[in-house]
Design a protein around this motif. Structure first.
Motif, PDB file in Angstrom:
ATOM      1  N   TRP A 132       0.850  -1.196   0.000  1.00  0.00           N
ATOM      2  CA  TRP A 132       0.000   0.000   0.000  1.00  0.00           C
ATOM      3  C   TRP A 132       0.889   1.252   0.000  1.00  0.00           C
ATOM      4  CZ3 TRP A 132      -1.256   4.675   1.960  1.00  0.00           C
ATOM      5  CH2 TRP A 132      -2.523   5.183   1.642  1.00  0.00           C
ATOM      6  N   THR A 178       2.687   5.951  -2.458  1.00  0.00           N
ATOM      7  CA  THR A 178       3.585   7.066  -2.129  1.00  0.00           C
ATOM      8  C   THR A 178       4.999   6.935  -2.688  1.00  0.00           C
ATOM      9  OG1 THR A 178       4.527   6.119  -0.097  1.00  0.00           O
ATOM     10  CG2 THR A 178       2.409   7.239   0.123  1.00  0.00           C
ATOM     11  N   ALA A 188       6.565  24.964   6.998  1.00  0.00           N
ATOM     12  CA  ALA A 188       6.476  23.532   6.667  1.00  0.00           C
ATOM     13  C   ALA A 188       7.355  23.166   5.473  1.00  0.00           C
ATOM     14  CB  ALA A 188       5.015  23.144   6.467  1.00  0.00           C
ATOM     15  N   CYS A 189       6.764  22.467   4.524  1.00  0.00           N
ATOM     16  CA  CYS A 189       7.559  21.901   3.421  1.00  0.00           C
ATOM     17  C   CYS A 189       8.057  22.951   2.431  1.00  0.00           C
ATOM     18  CB  CYS A 189       6.727  20.858   2.693  1.00  0.00           C
ATOM     19  SG  CYS A 189       6.113  19.620   3.835  1.00  0.00           S
ATOM     20  N   VAL A 235      -4.681  17.830  -0.296  1.00  0.00           N
ATOM     21  CA  VAL A 235      -3.296  18.312  -0.440  1.00  0.00           C
ATOM     22  C   VAL A 235      -2.711  17.800  -1.759  1.00  0.00           C
ATOM     23  CG1 VAL A 235      -0.979  18.304   0.566  1.00  0.00           C
ATOM     24  CG2 VAL A 235      -2.956  18.505   2.062  1.00  0.00           C
ATOM     25  N   LEU A 239       9.250  15.593  12.150  1.00  0.00           N
ATOM     26  CA  LEU A 239       7.797  15.457  12.292  1.00  0.00           C
ATOM     27  C   LEU A 239       7.407  14.127  12.934  1.00  0.00           C
ATOM     28  CD1 LEU A 239       6.441  17.203   9.067  1.00  0.00           C
ATOM     29  CD2 LEU A 239       6.548  18.089  11.400  1.00  0.00           C
ATOM     30  N   SER A 264       9.739  17.124   5.114  1.00  0.00           N
ATOM     31  CA  SER A 264       9.232  18.491   5.232  1.00  0.00           C
ATOM     32  C   SER A 264      10.293  19.506   4.776  1.00  0.00           C
ATOM     33  CB  SER A 264       8.744  18.719   6.668  1.00  0.00           C
ATOM     34  OG  SER A 264       8.002  19.897   6.764  1.00  0.00           O
ATOM     35  N   ARG A 291       4.016   9.896  -6.619  1.00  0.00           N
ATOM     36  CA  ARG A 291       2.951  10.121  -7.617  1.00  0.00           C
ATOM     37  C   ARG A 291       2.798  11.615  -7.920  1.00  0.00           C
ATOM     38  NH1 ARG A 291      -2.529   7.813  -6.305  1.00  0.00           N
ATOM     39  NH2 ARG A 291      -2.026   8.439  -4.189  1.00  0.00           N
ATOM     40  N   ILE A 292       3.043  12.468  -6.881  1.00  0.00           N
ATOM     41  CA  ILE A 292       2.981  13.923  -7.119  1.00  0.00           C
ATOM     42  C   ILE A 292       4.149  14.332  -8.029  1.00  0.00           C
ATOM     43  CG2 ILE A 292       3.173  16.227  -6.058  1.00  0.00           C
ATOM     44  CD1 ILE A 292       1.670  15.184  -3.625  1.00  0.00           C
ATOM     45  N   HIS A 297       9.684  19.276  -3.808  1.00  0.00           N
ATOM     46  CA  HIS A 297       9.542  18.772  -2.433  1.00  0.00           C
ATOM     47  C   HIS A 297       9.146  17.305  -2.507  1.00  0.00           C
ATOM     48  CE1 HIS A 297       8.165  17.935   1.488  1.00  0.00           C
ATOM     49  NE2 HIS A 297       6.878  18.034   1.195  1.00  0.00           N
ATOM     50  N   LEU A 330      -4.041  20.995   6.306  1.00  0.00           N
ATOM     51  CA  LEU A 330      -2.802  20.419   6.844  1.00  0.00           C
ATOM     52  C   LEU A 330      -2.316  21.310   7.976  1.00  0.00           C
ATOM     53  CD1 LEU A 330      -0.375  18.565   6.748  1.00  0.00           C
ATOM     54  CD2 LEU A 330       0.414  19.722   4.707  1.00  0.00           C
ATOM     55  N   ARG A 339      -2.683   5.746  10.488  1.00  0.00           N
ATOM     56  CA  ARG A 339      -1.959   5.185   9.339  1.00  0.00           C
ATOM     57  C   ARG A 339      -1.936   6.113   8.133  1.00  0.00           C
ATOM     58  NH1 ARG A 339      -5.935   0.506   6.818  1.00  0.00           N
ATOM     59  NH2 ARG A 339      -7.688   1.888   6.363  1.00  0.00           N
ATOM     60  N   SER A 340      -2.878   7.094   8.121  1.00  0.00           N
ATOM     61  CA  SER A 340      -2.927   7.965   6.936  1.00  0.00           C
ATOM     62  C   SER A 340      -1.817   9.026   6.962  1.00  0.00           C
ATOM     63  CB  SER A 340      -4.299   8.625   6.811  1.00  0.00           C
ATOM     64  OG  SER A 340      -4.499   9.541   7.853  1.00  0.00           O
ATOM     65  N   ASN A 369       5.502  12.759  -2.293  1.00  0.00           N
ATOM     66  CA  ASN A 369       4.850  11.562  -2.797  1.00  0.00           C
ATOM     67  C   ASN A 369       5.340  11.354  -4.227  1.00  0.00           C
ATOM     68  OD1 ASN A 369       2.961   9.859  -4.136  1.00  0.00           O
ATOM     69  ND2 ASN A 369       1.408  10.325  -2.598  1.00  0.00           N
ATOM     70  N   PHE A 388       5.945  22.933  -1.684  1.00  0.00           N
ATOM     71  CA  PHE A 388       4.516  23.105  -1.394  1.00  0.00           C
ATOM     72  C   PHE A 388       4.213  22.428  -0.073  1.00  0.00           C
ATOM     73  CE2 PHE A 388       3.604  18.683  -2.279  1.00  0.00           C
ATOM     74  CZ  PHE A 388       4.591  18.335  -3.184  1.00  0.00           C
ATOM     75  N   GLY A 389       3.188  22.935   0.589  1.00  0.00           N
ATOM     76  CA  GLY A 389       2.818  22.282   1.846  1.00  0.00           C
ATOM     77  C   GLY A 389       1.886  23.140   2.680  1.00  0.00           C
TER      78      GLY A 389
END
Ligand code: ACO
Length: 340
Positions: free
Chosen positions: A38, A43, A116-117, A229, A147, A293, A266-267, A261, A194, A156-157, A264, A321-322
């Protein structure tokens, strides 16, 4: 924003530091209901680093800063200004002064940036303003976050995403200029997506408080609406990059490296795809460190320099971004010049 410069800002050196303790996806799956499959597929993260309890963010930040100083062949007393980008500082009044003491940069003024990020990117842009107006000669910018101390380890998320780390860069006033232009944005209306918010205890907001009790409360764990996000990043970051490049009349084909940054995989891929930038130009180390971050951009930048990936004249597009929500782009054309 295209910069008209009085003096050039040159990235002289970088450094980074991560804790030794690795937490793999397998280990996490023993703590929360998740799996390597997963986490990897959603991610790209395989493991992250965790700072042990007896160490502080200053230890990590100082290690990254000292590596950058060594690489720059500079002494701590050469530094005029320290900008510490962090959202997990160990003192709400700011931690840059503790970093100044830890690395013995006795001539440096220090302050924190909490974003943040996006923090390191904003720190680098802020530093370049001081350099380009001629106010300072050598500036140390450190992005550091732990963090792991602010996530809910039963959620878990979020707990699968973040890791601890620090990265540093030193920029110097030189004749050649590496910093070509930038764009920064904030959308405070979406801050709720966030946050690590402060919550007053119920009695603090009751009528008894108004009569006499002092207010009290505590910070919540990090809370994030991952889907929102994700959408925010994939929609706004390419626009910000395009705007910056258009102003500089640079085509996406001219980009040597896209350094985003590391939130993820996929981002990273979706942003590169929207800009038609091939995967081999996209910097990614998210598999090893997760989302660190404010540290993610300088750790990745340092890795590029260490591996000799960045050559004279290379154009590096850096975007962050963040939380905030904040986002922005910095366009760098790196000059392999001797420091002076
Ligand atoms: N393991 C297994 N299942 C999980 C996990 C997990 N770790 N986490 C969530 N799930 C489940 C959910 O419960 C949900 O189950 P359901 O369908 O039965 O309800 C399902 O997986 C899908 O959950 P989503 O949240 O929809 O998953 P999504 O595909 O959106 O991925 C993620 C979540 C990875 C967080 C993604 O949204 C993301 O990366 N968002 C961006 C995060 C980001 O970039 N943050 C930057 C922050 S930077 C800063 O400023 C600190």
């Amino acid at each position: 924003m295209k910069l008209s410069t009085l003096a050039g800002s040159h990235i002289v050196a970088t450094g980074s530091a991560v804790p030794d303790i690795k937490i793999s996806n397998e280990i996490l799956s023993r703590i929360v209901d998740t799996s390597d499959t997963w986490i990897s597929t959603r991610t790209g993260i395989k493991e992250r680093r965790l700072l042990p309890k007896h160490k502080s963010i200053i230890d990590l930040a100082a290690d990254a800063a000292n590596e950058a100083l060594d690489n720059a062949l500079l002494s701590p007393s050469d530094i005029d200004l320290i900008i510490l980008a962090t959202s997990s500082q160990n003192d709400l009044f700011g931690s840059a002064s503790q970093l100044q003491a830890a690395i013995k940069a006795k001539n440096a003024m220090g302050f924190d940036i909490t974003a943040a990020c996006s923090g390191f990117l904003i720190g680098l842009i802020t530093a370049s303003q001081f350099i380009q107006t001629g106010s300072y000669k050598n500036i140390l910018i450190v992005g550091a976050d732990i963090l792991s101390r602010w996530v809910d380890w039963s959620d878990r998320s979020t707990c699968i995403l973040f890791g601890d780390g620090a990265g540093a860069a030193i920029i110097q006033n030189t004749q050649k200029n590496d910093i070509l232009g930038f764009h920064l944005n904030t959308n405070g209306a979406e801050a709720k997506q966030l946050s690590i918010s402060y919550q007053y205890s119920p009695e603090a907001t009751s009528s008894s408080y108004r009569q006499q009790s002092p207010p009290s409360g505590r910070y919540n764990y990090l809370r994030m609406n991952g889907k929102e996000v994700y959408k925010f990043a994939v929609s706004n970051v390419p626009k910000s990059i395009k705007k910056s490049l258009n102003e500089l009349q640079i085509s996406t084909d001219d980009i040597s490296w896209l350094l985003l940054h590391q939130a993820n995989q996929r981002i990273l891929e979706a942003v590169a795809d929207k800009l038609s930038i091939p995967t081999e130009k996209v910097v990614s180390n998210i598999a090893q460190y997760g989302n660190t971050s404010a540290a993610s951009i300088p750790i990745a930048l340092n890795e590029c320099f260490e591996k000799g990936k960045i050559c004279n004249g290379d154009i590096i597009v850096i975007a962050g971004f963040g939380a905030g929500l904040t986002w922005g782009t910095l366009v760098v054309q790196w000059n392999a010049i001797e420091s002076n």
